[in-house]
Design a protein around this motif. Structure first.
Motif, PDB file in Angstrom:
ATOM      1  N   GLN A  79      92.540  93.428 -53.537  1.00  0.00           N
ATOM      2  CA  GLN A  79      91.891  94.707 -53.851  1.00  0.00           C
ATOM      3  C   GLN A  79      90.645  94.456 -54.684  1.00  0.00           C
ATOM      4  OE1 GLN A  79      95.315  96.686 -55.660  1.00  0.00           O
ATOM      5  NE2 GLN A  79      95.709  97.802 -53.770  1.00  0.00           N
ATOM      6  N   GLY A  80      89.942  93.392 -54.311  1.00  0.00           N
ATOM      7  CA  GLY A  80      88.756  92.990 -55.040  1.00  0.00           C
ATOM      8  C   GLY A  80      87.510  93.732 -54.586  1.00  0.00           C
ATOM      9  N   PRO A  81      86.318  93.203 -54.924  1.00  0.00           N
ATOM     10  CA  PRO A  81      85.056  93.885 -54.629  1.00  0.00           C
ATOM     11  C   PRO A  81      84.643  93.831 -53.170  1.00  0.00           C
ATOM     12  CG  PRO A  81      84.625  91.769 -55.654  1.00  0.00           C
ATOM     13  CD  PRO A  81      86.113  91.972 -55.701  1.00  0.00           C
ATOM     14  N   GLY A  82      85.296  92.953 -52.370  1.00  0.00           N
ATOM     15  CA  GLY A  82      84.918  92.827 -50.965  1.00  0.00           C
ATOM     16  C   GLY A  82      83.718  91.909 -50.788  1.00  0.00           C
ATOM     17  N   ILE A  83      83.456  91.550 -49.533  1.00  0.00           N
ATOM     18  CA  ILE A  83      82.354  90.643 -49.199  1.00  0.00           C
ATOM     19  C   ILE A  83      81.375  91.373 -48.289  1.00  0.00           C
ATOM     20  CG2 ILE A  83      81.748  88.418 -48.145  1.00  0.00           C
ATOM     21  CD1 ILE A  83      84.700  87.589 -48.618  1.00  0.00           C
ATOM     22  N   PRO A  84      80.074  91.325 -48.584  1.00  0.00           N
ATOM     23  CA  PRO A  84      79.089  91.980 -47.704  1.00  0.00           C
ATOM     24  C   PRO A  84      79.193  91.436 -46.276  1.00  0.00           C
ATOM     25  CG  PRO A  84      78.076  91.323 -49.782  1.00  0.00           C
ATOM     26  CD  PRO A  84      79.445  90.718 -49.772  1.00  0.00           C
ATOM     27  N   GLU A  85      79.044  92.325 -45.309  1.00  0.00           N
ATOM     28  CA  GLU A  85      79.210  91.948 -43.897  1.00  0.00           C
ATOM     29  C   GLU A  85      78.335  90.768 -43.455  1.00  0.00           C
ATOM     30  OE1 GLU A  85      79.233  94.065 -39.468  1.00  0.00           O
ATOM     31  OE2 GLU A  85      78.985  95.261 -41.279  1.00  0.00           O
ATOM     32  N   PRO A  86      77.048  90.691 -43.870  1.00  0.00           N
ATOM     33  CA  PRO A  86      76.223  89.558 -43.431  1.00  0.00           C
ATOM     34  C   PRO A  86      76.741  88.202 -43.911  1.00  0.00           C
ATOM     35  CG  PRO A  86      74.851  91.334 -44.309  1.00  0.00           C
ATOM     36  CD  PRO A  86      76.265  91.662 -44.654  1.00  0.00           C
ATOM     37  N   GLU A  87      77.561  88.186 -44.961  1.00  0.00           N
ATOM     38  CA  GLU A  87      78.050  86.929 -45.514  1.00  0.00           C
ATOM     39  C   GLU A  87      79.356  86.461 -44.872  1.00  0.00           C
ATOM     40  OE1 GLU A  87      78.119  86.750 -49.778  1.00  0.00           O
ATOM     41  OE2 GLU A  87      76.393  88.085 -49.978  1.00  0.00           O
ATOM     42  N   LEU A  88      80.036  87.337 -44.135  1.00  0.00           N
ATOM     43  CA  LEU A  88      81.351  87.005 -43.576  1.00  0.00           C
ATOM     44  C   LEU A  88      81.338  85.770 -42.666  1.00  0.00           C
ATOM     45  CD1 LEU A  88      82.827  90.552 -42.826  1.00  0.00           C
ATOM     46  CD2 LEU A  88      83.368  89.012 -44.706  1.00  0.00           C
ATOM     47  N   PRO A  89      80.331  85.607 -41.775  1.00  0.00           N
ATOM     48  CA  PRO A  89      80.348  84.416 -40.906  1.00  0.00           C
ATOM     49  C   PRO A  89      80.148  83.100 -41.657  1.00  0.00           C
ATOM     50  CG  PRO A  89      78.896  86.128 -40.018  1.00  0.00           C
ATOM     51  CD  PRO A  89      79.213  86.511 -41.426  1.00  0.00           C
ATOM     52  N   LYS A  90      79.732  83.166 -42.931  1.00  0.00           N
ATOM     53  CA  LYS A  90      79.386  81.949 -43.672  1.00  0.00           C
ATOM     54  C   LYS A  90      80.478  81.499 -44.643  1.00  0.00           C
ATOM     55  CE  LYS A  90      74.613  83.684 -43.779  1.00  0.00           C
ATOM     56  NZ  LYS A  90      73.514  84.094 -44.679  1.00  0.00           N
ATOM     57  N   VAL A  91      81.497  82.331 -44.862  1.00  0.00           N
ATOM     58  CA  VAL A  91      82.426  82.051 -45.966  1.00  0.00           C
ATOM     59  C   VAL A  91      83.239  80.773 -45.762  1.00  0.00           C
ATOM     60  CG1 VAL A  91      82.630  84.457 -46.673  1.00  0.00           C
ATOM     61  CG2 VAL A  91      84.207  83.539 -44.957  1.00  0.00           C
ATOM     62  N   LYS A 114      78.782  79.883 -51.290  1.00  0.00           N
ATOM     63  CA  LYS A 114      79.342  80.766 -52.309  1.00  0.00           C
ATOM     64  C   LYS A 114      78.783  82.164 -52.100  1.00  0.00           C
ATOM     65  CE  LYS A 114      79.676  77.003 -55.693  1.00  0.00           C
ATOM     66  NZ  LYS A 114      79.319  76.527 -57.047  1.00  0.00           N
ATOM     67  N   THR A 115      79.653  83.143 -52.068  1.00  0.00           N
ATOM     68  CA  THR A 115      79.210  84.514 -51.838  1.00  0.00           C
ATOM     69  C   THR A 115      78.451  85.038 -53.054  1.00  0.00           C
ATOM     70  OG1 THR A 115      81.208  85.552 -52.738  1.00  0.00           O
ATOM     71  CG2 THR A 115      81.254  84.921 -50.415  1.00  0.00           C
ATOM     72  N   THR A 116      77.780  86.134 -52.844  1.00  0.00           N
ATOM     73  CA  THR A 116      77.022  86.762 -53.942  1.00  0.00           C
ATOM     74  C   THR A 116      77.930  87.587 -54.847  1.00  0.00           C
ATOM     75  OG1 THR A 116      76.510  88.641 -52.485  1.00  0.00           O
ATOM     76  CG2 THR A 116      74.901  86.842 -52.591  1.00  0.00           C
ATOM     77  N   ILE A 117      79.192  87.727 -54.458  1.00  0.00           N
ATOM     78  CA  ILE A 117      80.135  88.511 -55.249  1.00  0.00           C
ATOM     79  C   ILE A 117      80.510  87.747 -56.521  1.00  0.00           C
ATOM     80  CG2 ILE A 117      82.410  89.597 -55.284  1.00  0.00           C
ATOM     81  CD1 ILE A 117      80.373  90.930 -53.451  1.00  0.00           C
ATOM     82  N   GLN A 118      80.423  88.393 -57.642  1.00  0.00           N
ATOM     83  CA  GLN A 118      80.759  87.777 -58.919  1.00  0.00           C
ATOM     84  C   GLN A 118      82.213  88.085 -59.277  1.00  0.00           C
ATOM     85  OE1 GLN A 118      78.549  85.834 -60.609  1.00  0.00           O
ATOM     86  NE2 GLN A 118      77.181  86.159 -58.851  1.00  0.00           N
ATOM     87  N   GLU A 167      88.419  89.580 -42.892  1.00  0.00           N
ATOM     88  CA  GLU A 167      88.058  90.983 -42.758  1.00  0.00           C
ATOM     89  C   GLU A 167      87.754  91.501 -44.158  1.00  0.00           C
ATOM     90  OE1 GLU A 167      91.626  92.598 -41.198  1.00  0.00           O
ATOM     91  OE2 GLU A 167      91.507  91.526 -39.288  1.00  0.00           O
ATOM     92  N   SER A 168      86.658  92.217 -44.308  1.00  0.00           N
ATOM     93  CA  SER A 168      86.312  92.681 -45.650  1.00  0.00           C
ATOM     94  C   SER A 168      85.404  93.893 -45.595  1.00  0.00           C
ATOM     95  CB  SER A 168      85.623  91.549 -46.436  1.00  0.00           C
ATOM     96  OG  SER A 168      85.439  91.914 -47.785  1.00  0.00           O
ATOM     97  N   GLU A 169      85.489  94.684 -46.640  1.00  0.00           N
ATOM     98  CA  GLU A 169      84.618  95.845 -46.797  1.00  0.00           C
ATOM     99  C   GLU A 169      84.273  95.964 -48.278  1.00  0.00           C
ATOM    100  OE1 GLU A 169      84.544 100.665 -45.869  1.00  0.00           O
ATOM    101  OE2 GLU A 169      86.136  99.408 -45.043  1.00  0.00           O
ATOM    102  N   VAL A 170      83.004  96.056 -48.562  1.00  0.00           N
ATOM    103  CA  VAL A 170      82.553  96.117 -49.958  1.00  0.00           C
ATOM    104  C   VAL A 170      83.198  97.315 -50.657  1.00  0.00           C
ATOM    105  CG1 VAL A 170      80.561  96.410 -51.463  1.00  0.00           C
ATOM    106  CG2 VAL A 170      80.391  94.940 -49.461  1.00  0.00           C
TER     107      VAL A 170
END
Length: 368
Positions: free
Chosen positions: A285-297, A303-307, A336-339
């Motif tokens: 139940q975290g902040p989620g990952i922006p959609e453009p970053e999903l293919p790179k995780v 490292k994602t931009t999520i802090q 699968e993620s949603e900000v």
């Protein structure tokens, strides 16, 4: 997945030979059907010969050119009443020269490309071996520093100033990060060099997950995070997997879920059977990952931009190792993620492990 199946097919020697043979025979038939209109399909022969050279080198290109010339001679001999016969035969010498030239040229270019790829593979193997040796040699002194720092923290906790204690904790945290980085480097180097061997045995998967999650519950308590496992042990069969490597997978995924989740939330591990596979989802139940970053995780060092609020640093290798280990088991991974709503990392494991397969080429699994 369909992509893996497609790649395996197009790189198969048998499939390539069947494709070329079918095309050569098909062109003979097509030329007879269209020849009455004075149309020549000889340029398609050139394309097929070039493709043969590209796929099978100079020998393959020369063989394809010889086959094309033979088919041509048989063709003009058998179909004597063919309207376009005289026109085609008039340029026979030039045609044959082009056939052999295209086969040799593309074969030579293919050889150059293969030599480059072979050198790159050798360089990559040497680099992975070097990383493995250096990481292994660094590990011993780092473990010594870690042990010493832990002892000092334990014994001098109340005997030194707050400033000295802060410095000692910085040393301990930094050393922990270096040790994780070294361990991840060792794993990546083993995987990339093909030296990672799985010790696959048949195990109670749900029981294994419960035991592994129990360790992470102690970490989750620091943030008052609840870890819930949803699975029907009676419906999930015993499956084949390497317990040590899969423990590494769960520690990475559940550890990340805890790291990025806010206090007083829930991390859910959901297990279900999907045909011949067992599917697992780790949901936070975290902040989620922006959609453009999903293919790179799942890429190394990404490292994602999520802090996150935790002081622990990330090596950027954890998810890459997860992906490699799951694929080594002939499974698949996804995210699968949603900000603002959290993330779900999913993976599948086959009920029965196929030791002959390097990657999974089964149908896509739909996670429920």
């Amino acid at each position: 997945m369909l992509k893996d199946l497609f790649l395996k097919l197009i790189y198969s020697t048998k499939v390539r030979l069947f494709f070329l043979a079918t095309c050569f025979v098909g062109l003979v038939i097509a030329r007879q059907m269209t020849g009455m209109f004075g149309i020549s399909l000889g340029y398609l022969y050139v394309a097929l010969i070039s493709l043969s050279g590209f796929w099978f080198g100079i020998k393959g290109g020369l063989l394809a050119a010889t086959v094309a010339c033979s088919l041509f001679l048989i063709e003009v001999h058998v179909f004597k009443d063919w309207v376009g016969r005289d026109i085609i035969m008039a340029g026979m010498t030039l045609r044959f020269a082009v056939y052999f030239l295209s086969g040799v040229l593309l074969g030579y270019l293919s050889k150059i490309e293969e030599d480059k790829n072979r050198k790159l593979r050798q360089l990559n193997k040497s680099m992975n071996r070097f990383i493995g040796i250096v990481s292994h040699d660094l590990r011993s002194p780092v473990v010594t520093i870690q042990t010493t720092a832990s002892l000092l923290l334990e014994q001098l906790n109340e005997k030194i100033t707050k400033e000295e204690l802060r410095f000692l904790r910085i040393i301990s945290r930094s050393n922990d990060f270096i040790l994780r980085l070294i361990n991840d480097f060792l794993d990546i180097s083993k995987i990339e060099s093909g030296e990672l061997e799985l010790n696959v045995t048949r195990n109670d998967y749900v029981g294994f997950v419960e035991d592994t999650v129990e360790f992470n519950r102690m970490i989750a308590k620091r943030k008052n995070i609840t870890i819930s496992v949803i699975a029907d042990a009676n419906q999930i069969p015993r499956i084949d997997f390497d317990k040590e490597r899969m423990q590494q997978v769960f520690n990475n995924l559940v550890g990340n879920a805890i790291k990025y989740s806010s206090p007083d939330t829930t991390v859910t591990v959901k297990i279900s059977q999907e045909g011949d596979f067992v599917a697992t989802k780790v949901i936070d139940q975290g902040p989620g990952i922006p959609e453009p970053e999903l293919p790179k995780v799942f890429k190394e060092f990404y490292k994602t931009t999520i802090q996150h609020a935790d002081e622990e640093q990330s090596t950027g290798l954890g998810l890459a190792i997860v992906k490699r280990v799951i694929e080594k088991h002939n499974g698949t991974v996804c995210v699968e993620s949603e900000v603002g709503k959290g993330s779900a990392f999913c993976f599948t494991l086959p009920v029965q492990f196929d030791h002959k397969s390097a990657v999974n080429i089964s149908k896509s699994i739909k996670f429920s």
